[in-house]
Design a protein around this motif. Structure first.
Motif, PDB file in Angstrom:
ATOM      1  N   ARG A   1     -30.840 -26.360  45.357  1.00 55.18           N
ATOM      2  CA  ARG A   1     -31.305 -27.414  46.265  1.00 55.18           C
ATOM      3  C   ARG A   1     -32.830 -27.445  46.310  1.00 55.18           C
ATOM      4  O   ARG A   1     -33.449 -28.491  46.295  1.00 55.18           O
TER       5      ARG A   1
ATOM      6  N   ASP B   1     -26.604 -24.336  46.279  1.00 59.42           N
ATOM      7  CA  ASP B   1     -25.404 -25.017  46.755  1.00 59.42           C
ATOM      8  C   ASP B   1     -24.202 -24.200  46.299  1.00 59.42           C
ATOM      9  O   ASP B   1     -23.681 -24.385  45.206  1.00 59.42           O
ATOM     10  N   GLU B   2     -23.777 -23.245  47.140  1.00 60.38           N
ATOM     11  CA  GLU B   2     -22.699 -22.332  46.778  1.00 60.38           C
ATOM     12  C   GLU B   2     -21.371 -23.047  46.560  1.00 60.38           C
ATOM     13  O   GLU B   2     -20.537 -22.589  45.789  1.00 60.38           O
ATOM     14  N   SER B   3     -21.166 -24.172  47.224  1.00 60.00           N
ATOM     15  CA  SER B   3     -19.899 -24.889  47.074  1.00 60.00           C
ATOM     16  C   SER B   3     -19.751 -25.489  45.681  1.00 60.00           C
ATOM     17  O   SER B   3     -18.639 -25.753  45.238  1.00 60.00           O
TER      18      SER B   3
ATOM     19  N   GLU C   1     -14.574 -22.164  43.584  1.00 59.79           N
ATOM     20  CA  GLU C   1     -14.895 -22.835  44.836  1.00 59.79           C
ATOM     21  C   GLU C   1     -13.661 -22.924  45.721  1.00 59.79           C
ATOM     22  O   GLU C   1     -13.725 -22.644  46.911  1.00 59.79           O
TER      23      GLU C   1
ATOM     24  N   ASP D   1     -32.711 -21.998  47.424  1.00 58.21           N
ATOM     25  CA  ASP D   1     -31.581 -22.478  48.221  1.00 58.21           C
ATOM     26  C   ASP D   1     -30.532 -22.980  47.242  1.00 58.21           C
ATOM     27  O   ASP D   1     -30.777 -23.920  46.486  1.00 58.21           O
TER      28      ASP D   1
END
Length: 91
Positions: free
Chosen positions: A83, A59-61, A7, A57
């Motif tokens: 998500r 949450d790439e972070s 990240e 969807d």
């Protein structure tokens, strides 16, 4: 642990140059142990995200990916925070 490194390496959050260098070194050492270059790991991460993003969807972070080697076995461990799941595939 090492997933937060990914990240931070990909531009999320602000860190001191020392901390960024430490995280990069840790990532390189992890990949050296698994015999996968950081460039290949980065490409693999992008492709996995591309495919999964068509169905959910993400949450790439908060995404965490790690390669672990034990004896003669290598495993890709991924923690993919979802998500929501799309009811129809997104192209």
């Amino acid at each position: 642990m090492t997933m937060n490194i990914l990240e931070k390496l990909f531009g999320r959050g602000s860190k001191s140059p020392r901390s960024v260098a430490k995280d990069r070194l840790h990532l390189v050492l992890m990949h050296d142990r698994a015999a996968i270059s950081p460039a290949i790991m980065d490409e693999m991460r992008r492709e996995i995200l591309k495919v999964l993003s068509r169905y959910m969807d993400i949450d790439e972070s908060a995404l965490e990916m790690n390669v672990e080697r034990e004896n003669n076995t290598v495993a890709l461990i991924a923690n993919v925070p979802i998500r929501r799941i799309y009811t129809e595939k997104i192209d």
